[in-house]
Write an enzyme that holds these catalytic residues in place. Structure first.
Site, PDB file in Angstrom:
ATOM      1  N   PRO A   2       0.931  -1.022  -0.249  1.00 35.14           N
ATOM      2  CA  PRO A   2       0.340  -0.284   0.332  1.00 35.14           C
ATOM      3  C   PRO A   2       0.777   1.290   0.009  1.00 35.14           C
ATOM      4  O   PRO A   2       2.306   1.456   0.508  1.00 35.14           O
ATOM      5  CB  PRO A   2      -0.556  -0.263   1.679  1.00 35.14           C
ATOM      6  CG  PRO A   2      -0.486  -1.729   1.615  1.00 35.14           C
ATOM      7  CD  PRO A   2       0.445  -1.969   1.065  1.00 35.14           C
ATOM      8  N   GLU A   3       0.073   1.912  -0.482  1.00 36.32           N
ATOM      9  CA  GLU A   3       0.923   3.382  -1.213  1.00 36.32           C
ATOM     10  C   GLU A   3       0.606   4.360  -0.412  1.00 36.32           C
ATOM     11  O   GLU A   3      -0.462   4.163   0.605  1.00 36.32           O
ATOM     12  CB  GLU A   3       0.847   4.072  -2.306  1.00 36.32           C
ATOM     13  CG  GLU A   3       2.183   2.812  -2.935  1.00 36.32           C
ATOM     14  CD  GLU A   3       2.381   3.760  -4.298  1.00 36.32           C
ATOM     15  OE1 GLU A   3       2.819   4.659  -4.519  1.00 36.32           O
ATOM     16  OE2 GLU A   3       2.935   2.624  -5.482  1.00 36.32           O
ATOM     17  N   HIS A 104      -6.054 -15.424   9.891  1.00 35.80           N
ATOM     18  CA  HIS A 104      -5.398 -14.332   8.783  1.00 35.80           C
ATOM     19  C   HIS A 104      -5.423 -13.264  10.776  1.00 35.80           C
ATOM     20  O   HIS A 104      -4.697 -11.981  10.109  1.00 35.80           O
ATOM     21  CB  HIS A 104      -4.452 -13.865   8.150  1.00 35.80           C
ATOM     22  CG  HIS A 104      -4.439 -15.612   7.121  1.00 35.80           C
ATOM     23  ND1 HIS A 104      -3.144 -16.106   7.773  1.00 35.80           N
ATOM     24  CD2 HIS A 104      -5.020 -16.257   6.353  1.00 35.80           C
ATOM     25  CE1 HIS A 104      -3.367 -17.132   6.460  1.00 35.80           C
ATOM     26  NE2 HIS A 104      -4.558 -17.238   5.984  1.00 35.80           N
ATOM     27  N   ARG A 126       0.266 -13.048   4.994  1.00 39.09           N
ATOM     28  CA  ARG A 126       1.928 -12.786   4.433  1.00 39.09           C
ATOM     29  C   ARG A 126       2.517 -12.582   6.335  1.00 39.09           C
ATOM     30  O   ARG A 126       3.739 -12.213   5.852  1.00 39.09           O
ATOM     31  CB  ARG A 126       2.534 -11.945   3.360  1.00 39.09           C
ATOM     32  CG  ARG A 126       1.425 -12.251   1.897  1.00 39.09           C
ATOM     33  CD  ARG A 126       2.055 -11.772   1.202  1.00 39.09           C
ATOM     34  NE  ARG A 126       3.685 -11.935   0.679  1.00 39.09           N
ATOM     35  CZ  ARG A 126       3.739 -11.575  -0.550  1.00 39.09           C
ATOM     36  NH1 ARG A 126       3.337 -11.012  -1.007  1.00 39.09           N
ATOM     37  NH2 ARG A 126       5.020 -11.987  -0.604  1.00 39.09           N
ATOM     38  N   ARG A 169      23.123  16.247  -8.366  1.00 43.01           N
ATOM     39  CA  ARG A 169      22.913  14.538  -8.602  1.00 43.01           C
ATOM     40  C   ARG A 169      22.817  13.757  -9.743  1.00 43.01           C
ATOM     41  O   ARG A 169      22.282  14.876 -10.734  1.00 43.01           O
ATOM     42  CB  ARG A 169      21.296  14.266  -7.562  1.00 43.01           C
ATOM     43  CG  ARG A 169      21.789  14.392  -6.161  1.00 43.01           C
ATOM     44  CD  ARG A 169      20.165  14.082  -5.701  1.00 43.01           C
ATOM     45  NE  ARG A 169      20.157  13.995  -4.069  1.00 43.01           N
ATOM     46  CZ  ARG A 169      19.711  12.952  -3.366  1.00 43.01           C
ATOM     47  NH1 ARG A 169      20.412  12.239  -4.120  1.00 43.01           N
ATOM     48  NH2 ARG A 169      20.038  13.331  -2.454  1.00 43.01           N
TER      49      ARG A 169
END
Length: 296
Positions: A2-3, A104, A126, A169
Site C-alpha cells: 500500500p502506498e 489471518h 503474509r 545529483r
C-alpha cells in the site's frame, strides 16, 4: 505494498470508529507479525482512549491518551476490518485483494463507543506488517521517521526544496523521488504517474532539473505540482485498486481507471497527439512504466 493514498484512505475509514473510543480489550492471536509485538503491548494499550488517527508517510498512527502511539505498517497484505452495528467493511482500496480469512486475523481491538461497541480487526496473511509503540511526544525520534522528508501533501514540498535536494545529483530522477529522505511516503506507482504527467523520463538525472544558480527549472516546478495533484486525486478517489476492494461504506476505489502509465506496458500513450506506447524497465529492482516518446 500500500502506498500513501491507500494508507490515508484506511485512516479516514477507521477514524469515525476509533477516534474517541476506548480500547476495552486488545486480543493478540499470535506473538508476532513481521516483528514481535512490544513487551507489555496489551497491558499498555488496554483501557486507553484513542485521541486521534494520523499518518506519517506510509505508517498509520493510532494516538492514545497518555502520550502513547501505536505505529502500524500494513506491509504487503495487511488490512483493517470493521465490525460494527452500523457497518462492516474493509477501509482502503489496495492493489491486491485484502483477505477476510479469519485464520489471518492477528489483532483485534474491542472498542467501547458512545454509539455502539465495535471491533477493529487487523488481518495479514503474509505477516509483513507490524505494530510498535512509541511516546507520542517523541515520534520524530522513532527510527523510521528520523530524517524523513516532507509529505507530498504538505506545504513544505516545493520546487525550491527539490532543487536544493536534487542539485548536482546524477541519480536517476525516479530513484531520487523514491528516496524517503527527500519525500516521505511517495511510492512507485505515483512516481510513475507524476513523471508521465510532467513528461519527464524516469532515467533522467535528477540534477538536470536544477539551474546553474540552484533554482528549479520550469520542468521541476511542473513535476512538483504533478506530484501534489496525483496524490490528491488518489486520496480523493479512495486509494487505488487493481481489483475490487470494499471500503468502509461499501464503495470501491476506482483510481486505477485513471492510471496513465502504471501497469499499462505496450498500451498506447494517453498523452494527446503522442504516438508512443508504454514501456516497462527495471530500476533498483522495481518496475518503471513510462512513455519514451513524450517523457524526455
Amino acid at each position: 505494498m500500500p502506498e500513501l493514498p491507500e494508507v490515508e484512505t484506511v485512516r479516514r475509514g477507521l477514524a469515525p470508529y476509533m477516534e474517541g473510543a476506548r480500547i476495552g480489550r486488545l486480543v493478540l492471536n499470535r506473538p508476532d507479525l513481521r516483528f514481535a509485538f512490544p513487551d507489555g503491548f496489551v497491558e499498555q494499550v488496554e483501557g486507553r482512549t484513542v485521541e486521534a488517527l494520523s499518518r506519517r508517510a506510509k505508517y498509520l498512527l493510532i494516538n492514545l491518551e497518555g502520550d502513547l502511539t501505536i505505529i502500524s505498517h500494513l506491509g504487503m497484505s495487511g488490512s483493517f476490518r470493521i465490525q460494527a452495528e452500523s457497518n462492516e467493511g474493509t477501509p482502503g482500496a489496495f492493489h491486491q485483494q485484502r483477505s477476510k480469512d479469519q485464520a489471518h486475523d492477528h489483532v483485534v481491538f474491542e472498542l467501547t463507543r458512545a454509539e455502539a461497541p465495535a471491533r477493529i480487526i487487523y488481518n495479514d496473511p503474509r505477516r509483513f506488517g507490524f505494530m510498535h509503540l512509541a511516546p507520542t511526544s517523541g515520534l520524530d525520534a522513532y527510527p523510521a521517521f528520523a530524517g524523513l522528508g516532507p509529505e507530498p501533501t504538505g506545504n513544505f514540498l516545493s520546487a525550491d526544496y527539490l532543487a536544493q535536494r536534487f542539485a548536482s545529483r546524477k541519480q536517476p530522477l525516479k530513484s531520487a523521488l523514491l528516496d524517503q529522505k527527500i519525500i516521505a511516503g511517495l511510492g512507485n506507482i505515483y512516481v510513475c504517474e507524476a513523471l508521465h504527467r510532467a513528461h519527464l523520463s524516469p532515467e533522467r538525472a535528477a540534477g538536470s532539473l536544477v539551474r546553474a544558480n540552484g533554482k528549479p527549472q520550469k520542468s521541476l516546478e511542473q513535476l512538483t505540482e504533478d506530484i501534489r495533484m496525483v496524490i490528491a486525486e488518489a486520496i480523493e478517489a479512495g486509494g487505488s485498486s487493481l481489483r475490487d476492494h470494499i471500503q468502509t461504506d461499501g464503495s470501491l476505489g476506482y483510481f486505477q481507471h485513471r492510471f496513465r502509465v502504471y501497469d499499462r506496458q505496450e498500451e498506447p500513450c494517453v498523452t494527446p497527439g503522442c504516438p508512443g506506447t508504454i514501456h516497462r524497465i527495471t530500476q533498483s529492482g522495481r518496475s518503471t512504466f513510462f512513455c519514451p516518446a513524450c517523457q524526455k
